[in-house]
Enzyme design. Structure first.
Site, PDB file in Angstrom:
ATOM      1  N   GLU A  54       0.875  -1.170   0.000  1.00 21.83           N
ATOM      2  CA  GLU A  54       0.000   0.000   0.000  1.00 21.83           C
ATOM      3  C   GLU A  54       0.912   1.220   0.000  1.00 21.83           C
ATOM      4  O   GLU A  54       1.795   1.329   0.854  1.00 21.83           O
ATOM      5  CB  GLU A  54      -0.878  -0.012   1.260  1.00 21.83           C
ATOM      6  CG  GLU A  54      -1.846   1.143   1.244  1.00 21.83           C
ATOM      7  CD  GLU A  54      -2.754   1.216   2.466  1.00 21.83           C
ATOM      8  OE1 GLU A  54      -2.697   0.302   3.316  1.00 21.83           O
ATOM      9  OE2 GLU A  54      -3.493   2.202   2.557  1.00 21.83           O
ATOM     10  N   ARG A 285       4.975 -12.877   9.682  1.00 23.48           N
ATOM     11  CA  ARG A 285       5.690 -11.652   9.325  1.00 23.48           C
ATOM     12  C   ARG A 285       7.047 -11.615  10.025  1.00 23.48           C
ATOM     13  O   ARG A 285       7.257 -12.279  11.040  1.00 23.48           O
ATOM     14  CB  ARG A 285       4.871 -10.411   9.633  1.00 23.48           C
ATOM     15  CG  ARG A 285       4.538 -10.173  11.083  1.00 23.48           C
ATOM     16  CD  ARG A 285       3.947  -8.773  11.288  1.00 23.48           C
ATOM     17  NE  ARG A 285       2.957  -8.424  10.280  1.00 23.48           N
ATOM     18  CZ  ARG A 285       2.911  -7.241   9.643  1.00 23.48           C
ATOM     19  NH1 ARG A 285       3.780  -6.302   9.887  1.00 23.48           N
ATOM     20  NH2 ARG A 285       1.990  -6.988   8.763  1.00 23.48           N
ATOM     21  N   LYS A 295       4.112   0.806   9.699  1.00 19.22           N
ATOM     22  CA  LYS A 295       4.298   2.044   8.937  1.00 19.22           C
ATOM     23  C   LYS A 295       3.725   3.251   9.667  1.00 19.22           C
ATOM     24  O   LYS A 295       4.232   4.357   9.556  1.00 19.22           O
ATOM     25  CB  LYS A 295       3.642   1.913   7.557  1.00 19.22           C
ATOM     26  CG  LYS A 295       4.539   1.171   6.568  1.00 19.22           C
ATOM     27  CD  LYS A 295       3.962   1.204   5.181  1.00 19.22           C
ATOM     28  CE  LYS A 295       2.939   0.123   5.017  1.00 19.22           C
ATOM     29  NZ  LYS A 295       2.486  -0.050   3.638  1.00 19.22           N
TER      30      LYS A 295
HETATM   31  P1  ATP Z   1       2.684  -2.400   8.244  1.00 14.45           P
HETATM   32  O1  ATP Z   1       1.845  -3.359   9.050  1.00 14.45           O
HETATM   33  O2  ATP Z   1       4.134  -2.452   8.551  1.00 14.45           O
HETATM   34  O3  ATP Z   1       2.159  -1.028   8.230  1.00 14.45           O
HETATM   35  P2  ATP Z   1       1.417  -3.392   5.916  1.00 14.45           P
HETATM   36  O4  ATP Z   1       1.201  -4.847   6.033  1.00 14.45           O
HETATM   37  O5  ATP Z   1       0.261  -2.503   6.107  1.00 14.45           O
HETATM   38  O6  ATP Z   1       2.648  -2.960   6.786  1.00 14.45           O
HETATM   39  P3  ATP Z   1       1.574  -3.366   3.081  1.00 14.45           P
HETATM   40  O7  ATP Z   1       2.067  -2.279   2.231  1.00 14.45           O
HETATM   41  O8  ATP Z   1       0.130  -3.676   3.070  1.00 14.45           O
HETATM   42  O9  ATP Z   1       2.058  -3.043   4.532  1.00 14.45           O
HETATM   43  O10 ATP Z   1       2.413  -4.685   2.840  1.00 14.45           O
HETATM   44  C1  ATP Z   1       2.743  -5.198   1.581  1.00 14.45           C
HETATM   45  C2  ATP Z   1       3.083  -6.641   1.722  1.00 14.45           C
HETATM   46  O11 ATP Z   1       4.181  -6.814   2.596  1.00 14.45           O
HETATM   47  C3  ATP Z   1       1.932  -7.429   2.311  1.00 14.45           C
HETATM   48  O12 ATP Z   1       1.778  -8.620   1.578  1.00 14.45           O
HETATM   49  C4  ATP Z   1       2.352  -7.704   3.711  1.00 14.45           C
HETATM   50  O13 ATP Z   1       1.803  -8.896   4.168  1.00 14.45           O
HETATM   51  C5  ATP Z   1       3.872  -7.758   3.588  1.00 14.45           C
HETATM   52  N1  ATP Z   1       4.499  -7.387   4.846  1.00 14.45           N
HETATM   53  C6  ATP Z   1       4.287  -6.270   5.577  1.00 14.45           C
HETATM   54  N2  ATP Z   1       4.997  -6.296   6.709  1.00 14.45           N
HETATM   55  C7  ATP Z   1       5.694  -7.455   6.705  1.00 14.45           C
HETATM   56  C8  ATP Z   1       6.612  -8.080   7.611  1.00 14.45           C
HETATM   57  N3  ATP Z   1       6.961  -7.494   8.758  1.00 14.45           N
HETATM   58  N4  ATP Z   1       7.125  -9.272   7.266  1.00 14.45           N
HETATM   59  C9  ATP Z   1       6.793  -9.861   6.117  1.00 14.45           C
HETATM   60  N5  ATP Z   1       5.940  -9.346   5.224  1.00 14.45           N
HETATM   61  C10 ATP Z   1       5.391  -8.158   5.507  1.00 14.45           C
HETATM   62 MG    MG Z   2      -1.527  -3.442   4.686  1.00 12.40          MG
END
Ligand code: ATP
Ligand code: MG
Length: 583
Positions: A54, A285, A295
């Site tokens: 995102e 994760r 984020k």
């Molecule tokens: P955050 O929770 O850190 O704000 P998010 O999951 O909202 O991150 P996205 O931009 O939606 O961030 O994530 C893009 C991809 O990266 C998704 O498939 C998510 O599952 C993966 N992802 C995010 N954080 C992690 C992590 N700590 N380890 C592995 N994969 C991750």
């Molecule tokens: Mg997300």
């Protein structure tokens, strides 16, 4: 929750280390699934994954793991990986983030070729599918706001309440939904919901919101839309449109999977298509100690000025790690070695640094730099003369050659390398003592000069011309070898010494009334003036080297032709290797 997992990892760490250090790893569970699907010709032998960020912040090391997994699986099994921006919330998203995400993925060494997609590309199709669900009687317009909807969702043990608007006719729903789209209603006055089951044990199945009204400009679609689909209604359908075979995401989406499948069940009518449709698989994760990875919190650190931007070298962002001096090779190696698990765990940041040291050890030039200078005058060295001494660039790799380092009458050594009154185990320079200057000469301390306050201002030494190159002329031994620079030739640099951003392993562990900010490390950045050997003059931002005995360093982009700025990437102390060798 997080605290528990930290505690667990401390307990389970020895196992984890064994896994990580295993020379040949068995297939992880994702690889097993993919190999089975390939064997059964499930998707006609095709593999298509996607990385779906995102664009609401910069990517972090957790994303790097997801990138390495998605692109890595595609590479390993002859498939492809799409980049898809999950841009369904115009309020938080920005092109700055889109650009940084693309830069970071490329830097990590992956490429999506022409497959750069956006969920917003599918807004028309999603809208049509929403209408299809209304026509099938499984979606309705609710006059509640998204907040009111969540307030009536019940609890995990108590069912939710059915909305009074649940029984609206298909015609009325179609009409209201179109009016929502046309901008007839203000934000928060209506939502489109799926009609599933308000008593479902899975909260996500209790008539989830599909669309909400947001009169906000979108960075790609501008003002065309004022209704935006929710993640759950956009994600699976985007996977389906692109023909994704394996939709890999993190564990928190496991409870969303029934909904992912429910939407597809209701929009796909053809059994033929249904057979090879996309499936979601969840993995744990990546969590790292001594840092936060949400984020939202990273944005708070940036906005409130606790760090100097998203690419501050203390941040766990990919851009921060890059600026800190990490290499893509080290990050890929790290992602590979931590593996893919089904259960939450916390990885020791020392292990990330260990992977980097292993990489830099092979590749980084050794040079000499002094961070806390102490002036040394070589009494018997001729005034105004310079000697060029040959130094090895990397003892691990002969092909990296040698360079010349100038030596002259006035030098700097590290303050810590001299003691006027040394304890027994101190083998460096002291009055009357002889040590080796790396690649140069043996020197002996003759006299200590102090200023009015009694602080040591310089030391007077003699050198033995017969020890040129740092070799003993007659077999006599010295215990210490020091790094040094020639004062007259050295390049002055601002050196930024970084430490962990948080003092606690688990930054989420704080006292009542406080928040994660109270765990910030007040000493995470110290700046000092260093003196570096002149070979550094030609270095460019991003160039990396080992300062002998001190650590790995890199040139910061803040450098100008008049001022060199150097970041300390990591010290040489590898706590991970030390710990694993002992156990
Ligand atoms: P955050 O929770 O850190 O704000 P998010 O999951 O909202 O991150 P996205 O931009 O939606 O961030 O994530 C893009 C991809 O990266 C998704 O498939 C998510 O599952 C993966 N992802 C995010 N954080 C992690 C992590 N700590 N380890 C592995 N994969 C991750
Ligand atoms: Mg997300």
């Amino acid at each position: 929750m997080f605290f528990n997992t930290i505690a667990q990892i401390i307990v389970t760490q020895p196992d984890l280390k064994m896994n990580i250090e295993e020379p040949k790893k068995p297939l992880n569970f994702i690889e097993e699934i993919i190999e089975k699907d390939l064997k059964n010709k499930k998707h006609n032998g095709k593999i298509l994954t996607r990385f779906p960020p995102e664009p609401n912040g910069y990517l972090h090391i957790g994303h790097a793991k997801s990138i390495c997994l998605n692109f890595g699986m595609a590479q390993k099994y002859g498939g492809k990986c799409n980049l898809r921006f999950d841009d369904t919330n115009p309020v938080k998203e920005d092109v700055e983030y889109v650009d940084s995400i693309k830069e970071d993925i490329h830097w990590l060494g992956f490429d999506w070729e022409d497959r750069e997609f956006y969920a917003s590309d599918y807004f028309n199709q999603l809208y049509e599918w929403a209408k299809l669900l209304i026509k099938k009687g499984v979606a309705y317009v609710d006059d509640h706001s998204a907040d009111e909807v969540s307030a009536t969702r019940g609890t995990p043990t108590l069912p939710g309440q059915e909305s009074p608007f649940r029984k609206r006719s298909v015609e009325e729903n179609l009409d209201l939904f179109e009016k929502m789209k046309n901008g007839d209603f203000p934000d928060g006055t209506k939502v489109l919901r799926a009609k599933i089951d308000m008593a479902s044990p899975n909260m996500h199945m209790r008539d989830p919101v599909m669309y909400r009204i947001k009169h906000a400009s979108h960075h790609r679609t501008g003002d065309v839309w004022c209704i935006y689909p929710m993640y759950d209604f956009a994600h699976g359908q985007s996977d389906f449109i692109e023909g994704i075979t394996h939709s890999l995401c993190t564990l928190e989406f496991e409870v969303h999977r029934p909904l992912y499948d429910w939407f597809l069940d209701h929009i796909i009518d053809s059994p033929e298509v249904n057979r090879s449709r996309t499936h979601q698989f969840e993995f744990a994760r990546l969590n790292l100690n001594y840092t936060v990875m949400s984020k939202r919190l990273l944005l708070q650190l940036v906005r409130d000025g606790h760090v100097n931007g998203w690419d501050d070298p203390r941040m766990p962002t990919i851009s921060g790690l890059r600026r800190r001096g990490f290499t893509p090779e080290a990050i890929r190696d790290f992602a590979d070695r931590v593996g893919v698990a089904k259960r939450e765990n916390v990885i020791d940041v020392d292990f990330l640094e260990h992977c980097l040291r292993e990489d830099l050890n092979k590749r980084a030039h050794r040079i000499m730099g002094v961070l806390n200078p102490l002036k040394v005058v070589i009494e018997n060295y001729p005034e105004g003369e310079t000697d060029e001494l040959e130094a090895i660039n990397n003892p691990e790799d002969d092909t990296m050659g040698t360079r010349n380092v100038p030596f002259s009458k006035v030098l700097y050594i590290e303050q810590e390398d001299f003691m006027e009154d040394p304890p027994k185990k101190f083998f460096r320079l002291a009055p009357g003592r002889e040590v080796r200057l790396r690649y140069a000469y043996f020197i002996t301390c003759k006299e200590v000069i102090k200023d009015k306050e009694g602080n040591i201002s310089e030391i007077i030494c003699t050198y033995d011309p017969a020890s040129r190159g740092g070799n003993s002329p007659d077999g006599r031994k010295v215990k210490g070898t020091l790094h040094w620079v020639s004062a007259q030739h050295a390049v002055k640099a601002e050196v930024r010494l970084y430490d962990r951003l948080f003092v606690k392993e688990d930054p989420y562990e704080y006292k009542e009334g406080e928040n994660f900010l109270s765990n910030l490390n007040p000493e995470s950045l110290k700046t000092t003036e260093g003196y570096i050997e002149p070979s550094v003059k030609s270095a460019q931002p991003g160039d990396k080297f080992q300062f002998e005995r001190l650590g790995y360093f890199c040139v910061d982009p803040d450098s100008t032709p008049d001022k060199l700025v150097i970041n300390r990437t990591v010290t040489l102390k590898d706590s991970w290797a030390k710990m694993t060798n002992k156990s």
